[in-house]
Design an enzyme around this catalytic site. Structure first.
Site, short mmCIF file in Angstrom:
data_model
loop_
_atom_site.label_atom_id
_atom_site.label_comp_id
_atom_site.label_asym_id
_atom_site.label_seq_id
_atom_site.Cartn_x
_atom_site.Cartn_y
_atom_site.Cartn_z
CG ASP A 16 -2.12 0.85 1.10
OD1 ASP A 16 -2.32 1.43 0.01
OD2 ASP A 16 -2.88 0.96 2.08
CG HIS A 33 0.47 1.88 -9.42
ND1 HIS A 33 0.19 1.49 -8.13
CD2 HIS A 33 -0.62 2.58 -9.84
CE1 HIS A 33 -1.02 1.93 -7.78
NE2 HIS A 33 -1.53 2.60 -8.80
CG LEU A 127 9.71 -17.03 -3.21
CD1 LEU A 127 9.60 -16.96 -1.67
CD2 LEU A 127 10.14 -15.66 -3.74
NE ARG A 164 -3.32 -1.76 4.02
CZ ARG A 164 -4.54 -1.87 3.55
NH1 ARG A 164 -5.34 -2.80 4.00
NH2 ARG A 164 -5.00 -1.04 2.62
CD GLU A 183 2.07 -13.45 15.79
OE1 GLU A 183 2.02 -12.28 16.17
OE2 GLU A 183 1.59 -14.40 16.43
C1 FPP Z 1 -1.80 0.07 -3.45
O1 FPP Z 1 -1.34 1.39 -3.43
C2 FPP Z 1 -1.23 -0.66 -4.56
C3 FPP Z 1 -1.93 -1.23 -5.55
C4 FPP Z 1 -3.40 -1.18 -5.63
C5 FPP Z 1 -1.28 -1.90 -6.68
C6 FPP Z 1 -0.09 -2.74 -6.34
C7 FPP Z 1 0.79 -2.80 -7.52
C8 FPP Z 1 2.15 -2.76 -7.51
C9 FPP Z 1 2.92 -2.78 -6.27
C10 FPP Z 1 2.93 -2.64 -8.75
C11 FPP Z 1 2.91 -3.79 -9.68
C12 FPP Z 1 2.89 -5.13 -9.06
C13 FPP Z 1 3.62 -6.19 -9.50
C14 FPP Z 1 3.40 -7.52 -8.90
C15 FPP Z 1 4.63 -6.07 -10.55
P1 FPP Z 1 -2.39 2.54 -3.67
O2 FPP Z 1 -2.41 2.87 -5.10
O3 FPP Z 1 -3.70 2.18 -3.07
O4 FPP Z 1 -1.73 3.71 -2.85
P2 FPP Z 1 -2.49 4.88 -2.07
O5 FPP Z 1 -3.28 4.22 -0.97
O6 FPP Z 1 -1.37 5.72 -1.56
O7 FPP Z 1 -3.36 5.58 -3.07
#
Ligand code: FPP
Length: 221
Positions: A16, A33, A127, A164, A183
């Site tokens: 997140d 991202h 893994l 998280r 945990e």
């Molecule tokens: C949450 O941050 C993240 C996501 C919804 C997307 C997760 C994607 C990646 C980490 C990149 C690509 C993944 C892989 C496996 C290559 P958010 O956008 O909700 O952040 P915010 O809460 O600050 O808006």
């Protein structure tokens, strides 16, 4: 269900903070991202040496379809590009990829890439990388119940440690059944800034915890 993959722990991560990381730098959310994908690469590389044999990453929740169309398209492209770029490295490092979640709503090209990468990495035994895409734990539990019998058989391995990032402290429909005795470690670090040291610190914190699984004696597992 205990993991049958390796003898390390199962770590699950709610990645997140990509959006906030980007906007705090005056960048579009997709830059966050992209930086998040680099953190994914670092995390996968670090996991085996920290005693992790199963890693489940929350890449796209079923609720994420409610995001702006361009962010969804960008995320899908990023996931596809990641699979193309990383497949060989996964094979070389013994990483086996498995996607969890619904596939039928994903772009056909991404479905193809996921299946191809799953086949290509199937022999990996260092893994198990489980990528949760269009994933809803409530839906997964309903689907498992519809199959009948022992629910655990149709769901994933128990999570030992749930992490998280970004300071939020909730499960957001992620591995609700599998986290029954997990945990939990919450860190204020935004996902794109997450490093090997952060992962190591979370694993150390996990190792300091006494897990009793409802019993009274110490270290029953
Ligand atoms: C949450 O941050 C993240 C996501 C919804 C997307 C997760 C994607 C990646 C980490 C990149 C690509 C993944 C892989 C496996 C290559 P958010 O956008 O909700 O952040 P915010 O809460 O600050 O808006």
């Amino acid at each position: 269900m205990r993991s049958t993959f390796g003898d390390g722990i199962h770590v699950a991560i709610i990645m997140d903070g990509n959006g906030r990381w980007a906007t705090s730098r005056g960048l579009p959310r997709l830059s966050g991202h992209r930086a998040g994908a680099d953190a994914v690469r670092r995390t996968i590389e670090s996991a085996p040496s920290l005693g992790i044999s199963v890693l489940t990453l929350y890449a796209f929740s079923s609720d994420n379809w409610r995001r702006p169309r361009n962010e969804i398209t960008g995320l899908m492209k990023l996931l596809g590009r990641y699979l193309i770029q990383e497949a060989d490295r996964c094979v070389a490092n013994g990483v086996r990829l498995e996607a969890i979640g619904r596939r039928d709503r994903l772009p056909p090209a991404l479905i193809e890439l996921l299946e191809k990468t799953e086949r290509k990495t199937a022999a990996g035994n260092r893994l198990l990388l489980r990528l949760a895409i269009d994933y809803s734990s409530r839906q997964a539990i309903l689907d498992a119940a519809a199959k009948g019998g022992d629910l655990s058989q149709h769901l994933g391995p128990d999570v030992d440690l749930l992490i998280r990032t970004s300071g939020e402290q909730r499960l957001s429909d992620f591995l609700l059944w599998e986290c029954a005795y997990a945990e939990m470690v919450f860190t204020r670090r935004m996902w794109p800034d997450f490093t090997r040291e952060d992962l190591a610190a979370a694993v150390e914190e996990f190792q300091r915890r006494e897990r009793r699984f409802g019993a009274v004696t110490a270290r029953t597992a």
